[in-house]
Design an enzyme around this catalytic site. Structure first.
Site, mmCIF file in Angstrom:
data_model
loop_
_atom_site.group_PDB
_atom_site.id
_atom_site.type_symbol
_atom_site.label_atom_id
_atom_site.label_comp_id
_atom_site.label_asym_id
_atom_site.label_seq_id
_atom_site.Cartn_x
_atom_site.Cartn_y
_atom_site.Cartn_z
ATOM 1 N N ARG A 33 0.685 -1.301 -0.036
ATOM 2 C CA ARG A 33 -0.139 0.100 0.018
ATOM 3 C C ARG A 33 0.919 1.264 0.003
ATOM 4 O O ARG A 33 0.413 2.208 0.541
ATOM 5 C CB ARG A 33 -1.066 -0.067 1.358
ATOM 6 C CG ARG A 33 -2.138 -1.125 1.187
ATOM 7 C CD ARG A 33 -3.272 -0.582 0.298
ATOM 8 N NE ARG A 33 -4.229 -1.597 0.105
ATOM 9 C CZ ARG A 33 -5.067 -1.618 1.114
ATOM 10 N NH1 ARG A 33 -5.522 -0.609 1.704
ATOM 11 N NH2 ARG A 33 -5.858 -2.637 0.652
ATOM 12 N N ARG A 37 -3.323 6.650 1.246
ATOM 13 C CA ARG A 37 -3.333 7.944 2.092
ATOM 14 C C ARG A 37 -2.566 8.642 3.002
ATOM 15 O O ARG A 37 -2.571 9.712 3.671
ATOM 16 C CB ARG A 37 -4.712 7.618 2.988
ATOM 17 C CG ARG A 37 -5.966 7.397 2.199
ATOM 18 C CD ARG A 37 -7.438 6.957 2.798
ATOM 19 N NE ARG A 37 -6.917 5.542 2.946
ATOM 20 C CZ ARG A 37 -7.573 4.774 3.647
ATOM 21 N NH1 ARG A 37 -8.822 4.999 4.118
ATOM 22 N NH2 ARG A 37 -7.316 3.454 3.811
ATOM 23 N N ARG A 46 -7.042 12.566 -4.461
ATOM 24 C CA ARG A 46 -8.320 12.257 -3.982
ATOM 25 C C ARG A 46 -9.197 13.131 -3.930
ATOM 26 O O ARG A 46 -10.285 12.875 -3.625
ATOM 27 C CB ARG A 46 -8.003 11.083 -2.790
ATOM 28 C CG ARG A 46 -7.614 9.822 -3.191
ATOM 29 C CD ARG A 46 -8.667 8.822 -3.612
ATOM 30 N NE ARG A 46 -9.484 8.022 -2.731
ATOM 31 C CZ ARG A 46 -10.473 8.567 -2.358
ATOM 32 N NH1 ARG A 46 -11.287 9.597 -2.755
ATOM 33 N NH2 ARG A 46 -11.303 8.020 -1.352
ATOM 34 N N ASP A 82 -7.156 -2.074 -7.265
ATOM 35 C CA ASP A 82 -7.635 -2.626 -6.175
ATOM 36 C C ASP A 82 -7.910 -4.449 -6.579
ATOM 37 O O ASP A 82 -8.209 -4.676 -7.670
ATOM 38 C CB ASP A 82 -8.846 -2.117 -5.461
ATOM 39 C CG ASP A 82 -9.163 -2.679 -4.126
ATOM 40 O OD1 ASP A 82 -8.491 -2.085 -3.147
ATOM 41 O OD2 ASP A 82 -10.089 -3.469 -4.140
ATOM 42 N N TYR A 157 -14.994 -11.473 0.033
ATOM 43 C CA TYR A 157 -15.682 -9.989 -0.179
ATOM 44 C C TYR A 157 -17.280 -10.173 -0.883
ATOM 45 O O TYR A 157 -18.248 -9.615 -0.443
ATOM 46 C CB TYR A 157 -14.907 -9.467 -0.807
ATOM 47 C CG TYR A 157 -13.822 -8.538 -0.067
ATOM 48 C CD1 TYR A 157 -14.137 -7.648 1.179
ATOM 49 C CD2 TYR A 157 -12.334 -8.896 -0.411
ATOM 50 C CE1 TYR A 157 -13.275 -6.953 1.868
ATOM 51 C CE2 TYR A 157 -11.506 -8.094 0.674
ATOM 52 C CZ TYR A 157 -12.023 -7.267 1.551
ATOM 53 O OH TYR A 157 -10.937 -6.666 2.426
HETATM 54 O O1 CP3 Z 1 0.070 0.545 -3.137
HETATM 55 C C1 CP3 Z 1 -0.584 -0.429 -3.458
HETATM 56 O O2 CP3 Z 1 -0.394 -1.298 -2.734
HETATM 57 C C2 CP3 Z 1 -1.340 -0.574 -4.317
HETATM 58 C C3 CP3 Z 1 -3.007 -0.215 -4.272
HETATM 59 C C4 CP3 Z 1 -3.607 -1.298 -3.609
HETATM 60 C C5 CP3 Z 1 -4.858 -0.964 -3.111
HETATM 61 N N1 CP3 Z 1 -5.616 -2.174 -2.682
HETATM 62 C C6 CP3 Z 1 -5.475 0.628 -3.050
HETATM 63 C C7 CP3 Z 1 -6.386 0.771 -1.960
HETATM 64 C C8 CP3 Z 1 -3.567 -2.688 -3.601
HETATM 65 C C9 CP3 Z 1 -2.372 -3.520 -3.743
HETATM 66 C C10 CP3 Z 1 -4.962 -3.203 -2.857
HETATM 67 C C11 CP3 Z 1 -5.245 -4.493 -2.532
HETATM 68 C C12 CP3 Z 1 -6.433 -4.951 -1.697
HETATM 69 N N2 CP3 Z 1 -7.413 -4.188 -1.585
HETATM 70 C C13 CP3 Z 1 -6.341 -5.915 -0.705
HETATM 71 C C14 CP3 Z 1 -5.214 -6.937 -0.227
HETATM 72 C C15 CP3 Z 1 -4.247 -6.142 0.378
HETATM 73 C C16 CP3 Z 1 -4.570 -6.038 1.799
HETATM 74 O O3 CP3 Z 1 -4.347 -5.127 2.228
HETATM 75 O O4 CP3 Z 1 -4.495 -7.119 2.414
HETATM 76 C C17 CP3 Z 1 -7.555 -5.995 -0.125
HETATM 77 C C18 CP3 Z 1 -8.097 -6.717 0.920
HETATM 78 C C19 CP3 Z 1 -8.379 -5.028 -0.582
HETATM 79 C C20 CP3 Z 1 -9.760 -4.552 -0.471
HETATM 80 C C21 CP3 Z 1 -9.961 -3.217 0.007
HETATM 81 N N3 CP3 Z 1 -9.908 -1.949 -0.936
HETATM 82 C C22 CP3 Z 1 -10.093 -2.629 1.524
HETATM 83 C C23 CP3 Z 1 -10.133 -3.519 2.588
HETATM 84 C C24 CP3 Z 1 -10.030 -1.348 1.307
HETATM 85 C C25 CP3 Z 1 -10.179 -0.213 2.452
HETATM 86 C C26 CP3 Z 1 -8.776 -0.422 2.990
HETATM 87 C C27 CP3 Z 1 -8.386 0.832 3.692
HETATM 88 O O5 CP3 Z 1 -7.239 1.130 3.625
HETATM 89 O O6 CP3 Z 1 -9.495 1.776 4.227
HETATM 90 C C28 CP3 Z 1 -9.852 -0.977 -0.138
HETATM 91 C C29 CP3 Z 1 -9.942 0.460 -0.504
HETATM 92 C C30 CP3 Z 1 -8.446 0.915 -0.901
HETATM 93 N N4 CP3 Z 1 -7.784 0.039 -1.864
HETATM 94 C C31 CP3 Z 1 -7.980 2.078 -0.664
HETATM 95 C C32 CP3 Z 1 -6.439 2.013 -1.365
HETATM 96 C C33 CP3 Z 1 -5.556 3.208 -1.192
HETATM 97 C C34 CP3 Z 1 -8.320 3.109 0.252
HETATM 98 C C35 CP3 Z 1 -9.273 3.946 -0.861
HETATM 99 C C36 CP3 Z 1 -9.253 5.501 -0.519
HETATM 100 O O7 CP3 Z 1 -8.172 6.289 -0.926
HETATM 101 O O8 CP3 Z 1 -10.047 5.864 -0.182
#
Ligand code: CP3
Length: 350
Positions: A33, A37, A46, A82, A157
């Protein structure tokens, strides 16, 4: 003549060399990640675009992918997207709040059968466009990682319909409806094979599968319910020729079955010892991880001690990629990430 212990040329980026357990000039480091943020420049983007809009804009996705690369001396980049993006390409309605929320959770055979097979170029062309743009903007020594979610994690999910701590609904569903569950995960596996192939075709130089929720399963359930679908994906990528990373979050109890996978690298969370895992995984796998994201909140001095512990646990042999044990927290100070990356490099320079 014995292979040189020290890497003497810059031809292979350290990250790719470590994936293949070859010598490196320093231990490569990147952060799960890393685009997100905790970076003010990400929050700025964003402000103007929602998360879905960001994933669908190749230019903006490439921009936020490159943001952490400009700021830190990272050894790898991961495409901004994502795990749920390809699911939208299969016809599922979803939104992010901020975790994925499914319009109609999948609970019936009919819904499984109605899922469209993924055709990446039609369903999610913007991902491949973002990969091409990002690759063009990256320095040669920073490889680009493409990724997807593992079938069990995506299943969790899709069946739960929203993020959850325990995922009791999908776990119960997997027991009550093993055949529908297996059919869904098999369909997801087929989709992830074509998806990852398309990412590699567009320029991704390594492919990572996120098994974020595999740790919900005990070892026998993991081996029965989740693993066969991961194996199908990894075996399906055999001819692609790029390293495969499997992030086995909280799956420390299942490492003996994970050892049988054809992955090049196993990603581990901080609850599992890298050294202990290496003993179970054997000499043919590299490991990635596993600093607790909480340690980025410690003093610079203590952070260095925690990094030393991870490096000592990984041991001196080749095949360690330094990373966090899970995604970086949004509250993290970017300067702490800079200190982490620079210290890993300084400490491991050979
Ligand atoms: O930099 C990176 O790693 C690439 C971007 C990335 C995102 N999601 C961006 C994201 C990657 C590799 C993911 C994978 C992802 N998404 C996973 C596997 C990794 C892990 O954390 O176990 C999972 C389980 C998800 C599902 C998901 N998407 C969740 C649980 C959330 C909310 C998480 C949070 O941080 O609040 C998302 C949304 C998401 N995906 C965000 C980001 C940056 C937050 C969205 C925002 O900017 O508002």
């Amino acid at each position: 003549m014995a292979a040189p212990a020290v890497k003497t040329d810059n031809a292979t980026p350290n990250f790719l060399a470590a994936c293949r357990r070859q010598p490196v000039s320093h231990t490569p480091v990147w952060v799960m990640r890393q685009a997100g943020r905790y970076l003010p420049e990400y929050r700025k983007v964003r402000e103007k675009v929602g998360f879905t809009g960001l994933t669908r804009s190749p230019e903006l996705a490439a921009e936020v992918t490159l943001q952490p690369i400009r700021r830190f001396a990272l050894d790898a980049s991961i495409i901004f997207s994502d795990i749920m993006v390809p699911i939208e390409g299969m016809g599922v309605d979803l939104e992010y709040a901020p975790g994925p929320v499914i319009g109609t959770p999948i609970r019936t055979l009919k819904q499984v059968e109605e899922l469209r097979p993924l055709i990446p170029e039609e369903g999610v062309p913007f991902v491949m466009e973002a990969i091409k743009l990002t690759r063009a903007g990256l320095p040669a020594h920073v490889p680009l990682i493409g990724f997807c979610g593992s079938p069990f994690t995506l299943f969790s999910y899709l069946v739960a319909g929203k993020p959850s701590k325990e995922f009791s609904v999908p776990r119960a569903f997997a027991q009550a409806e093993p055949e529908i569950s297996a059919k869904l995960m098999d369909k997801l596996a087929d989709a992830m094979i074509v998806y990852l192939k398309a990412q590699a075709g567009a320029g991704a130089q390594a492919l990572m599968l996120f098994e974020s929720w595999g740790g919900l399963l005990g070892p026998t359930d993991y081996a029965r319910v989740a693993l066969p679908h991961v194996k199908k994906i990894i075996d399906g990528l055999k001819d692609v020729g790029v390293p495969i990373i499997y992030f086995a979050n909280q799956c420390g109890g299942s490492l003996s079955s994970i050892a049988a996978l054809n992955a090049d690298v196993i990603g581990l969370d901080w609850r599992t010892s890298l050294g202990g895992a290496r003993k179970i995984l054997g000499p043919h796998k590299a490991v990635q991880g596993n600093l607790d994201p909480a340690h980025l909140f410690s003093s610079p001095e203590n952070l260095r001690l925690r990094v030393d512990e991870v490096l000592a646990d990984a041991g001196p042999g080749p095949g360690h990629i330094f990373n966090l044990g899970h995604g970086i927290w949004p509250e993290t100070d970017p300067d702490s990430v800079a200190r982490l990356v620079d210290y890993v490099h300084a400490r491991t320079a050979r």
